[in-house]
Scaffold this active site. Sequence first.
Site, PDB file in Angstrom:
ATOM      1  CG  ASP A  36      -1.832  -1.418   1.597  1.00 34.79           C
ATOM      2  OD1 ASP A  36      -2.488  -2.133   1.714  1.00 34.79           O
ATOM      3  OD2 ASP A  36      -2.924  -1.051   0.160  1.00 34.79           O
ATOM      4  N   GLY A  66      -7.289  -2.144   9.405  1.00 34.86           N
ATOM      5  CA  GLY A  66      -7.987  -2.523  10.636  1.00 34.86           C
ATOM      6  C   GLY A  66      -9.400  -1.701  10.784  1.00 34.86           C
ATOM      7  CG  ASP A 123      -7.857  -3.091  -0.251  1.00 34.52           C
ATOM      8  OD1 ASP A 123      -7.479  -2.565  -0.919  1.00 34.52           O
ATOM      9  OD2 ASP A 123      -7.517  -3.310   1.559  1.00 34.52           O
TER      10      ASP A 123
HETATM   11  C1  DX5 Z   1      -5.898   0.603   2.406  1.00 30.14           C
HETATM   12  C2  DX5 Z   1      -4.801  -0.295   2.374  1.00 30.14           C
HETATM   13  C3  DX5 Z   1      -5.838  -1.475   2.412  1.00 30.14           C
HETATM   14  C4  DX5 Z   1      -5.299  -2.383   4.308  1.00 30.14           C
HETATM   15  C5  DX5 Z   1      -7.071  -3.377   4.176  1.00 30.14           C
HETATM   16  O1  DX5 Z   1      -6.306   2.140   2.360  1.00 30.14           O
HETATM   17  O2  DX5 Z   1      -5.595  -0.485   0.672  1.00 30.14           O
HETATM   18  O3  DX5 Z   1      -5.057  -2.619   2.479  1.00 30.14           O
HETATM   19  O4  DX5 Z   1      -3.665  -2.492   4.486  1.00 30.14           O
HETATM   20  O5  DX5 Z   1      -6.127  -3.601   5.847  1.00 30.14           O
HETATM   21  P1  DX5 Z   1      -7.658  -3.993   6.823  1.00 30.14           P
HETATM   22  O6  DX5 Z   1      -7.737  -5.537   6.114  1.00 30.14           O
HETATM   23  O7  DX5 Z   1      -6.637  -4.199   8.367  1.00 30.14           O
HETATM   24  O8  DX5 Z   1      -8.388  -3.412   6.425  1.00 30.14           O
END
Ligand code: DX5
Length: 218
Positions: free
Chosen positions: A34, A144, A174
């Site tokens: 990311d 999170g 995502d």
């Molecule tokens: C948030 C990112 C995601 C994040 C997802 O902006 O694009 O990829 O890491 O994390 P979780 O699965 O914890 O929501």
Amino acid sequence: MTLIIASILSADFARLGQQVEEAQAAGADRIQVDVMDGRFVPNITVGPMVVEAVRRHTTLPIEAHLMIVEPERYVADFAHAGADIIIVHQEASPHLHRTVQQIHALGRRAGVAINPATPLASLQEILGDIDLALCMTVNPGFGGQAFIHSMVSKIERLRAMIQQHNATCDLEVDGGVSAETAPIVTRAGANALVAGSSVYGAPGGVAAGIAALRAAIG
Ligand code: DX5
């Protein structure tokens, strides 16, 4: 088979190489990096150097998810760093068609992401040219966060659009993907699930986190 993509945003960066290897050993299908610039999203993370470092620790495909303004200026750097898939945001790309062509000219797969409030219609003209459509199920910028349940019908409609315009395109989601929400999004039509905290924050560790997601989606 539904793809599980480990997002390193929730990994322990002090031992990132090992954390990436753990995800591959546990059966992840891809690794997502990311990239945030503090402008497109209210957070700052990593650049091509970290993609290069991750590249040295995995043979899995790497996605670079660019949550940055002017992504077209950096796609070559991420390609040369070892990213196999480069995802740009529709909201940050006034010349999206040209940027997708640029990514393909670098021999990489191209993905386009849209934020929760961005209408699906913004993907209509480009869907036939891309390899992956990413429907954000949280507002990007942090791991999170809670899954936005109103995105389920958007995923269903996107699946129908993909069927109509480009059946080979991955439908990726995502944000807030967990053992609870993974079956919901796969039933809605997603075939690629990005997971950060449910993998790297799983009480039993990375392998347990990925196993729980696999078990949930059957
Ligand atoms: C948030 C990112 C995601 C994040 C997802 O902006 O694009 O990829 O890491 O994390 P979780 O699965 O914890 O929501």
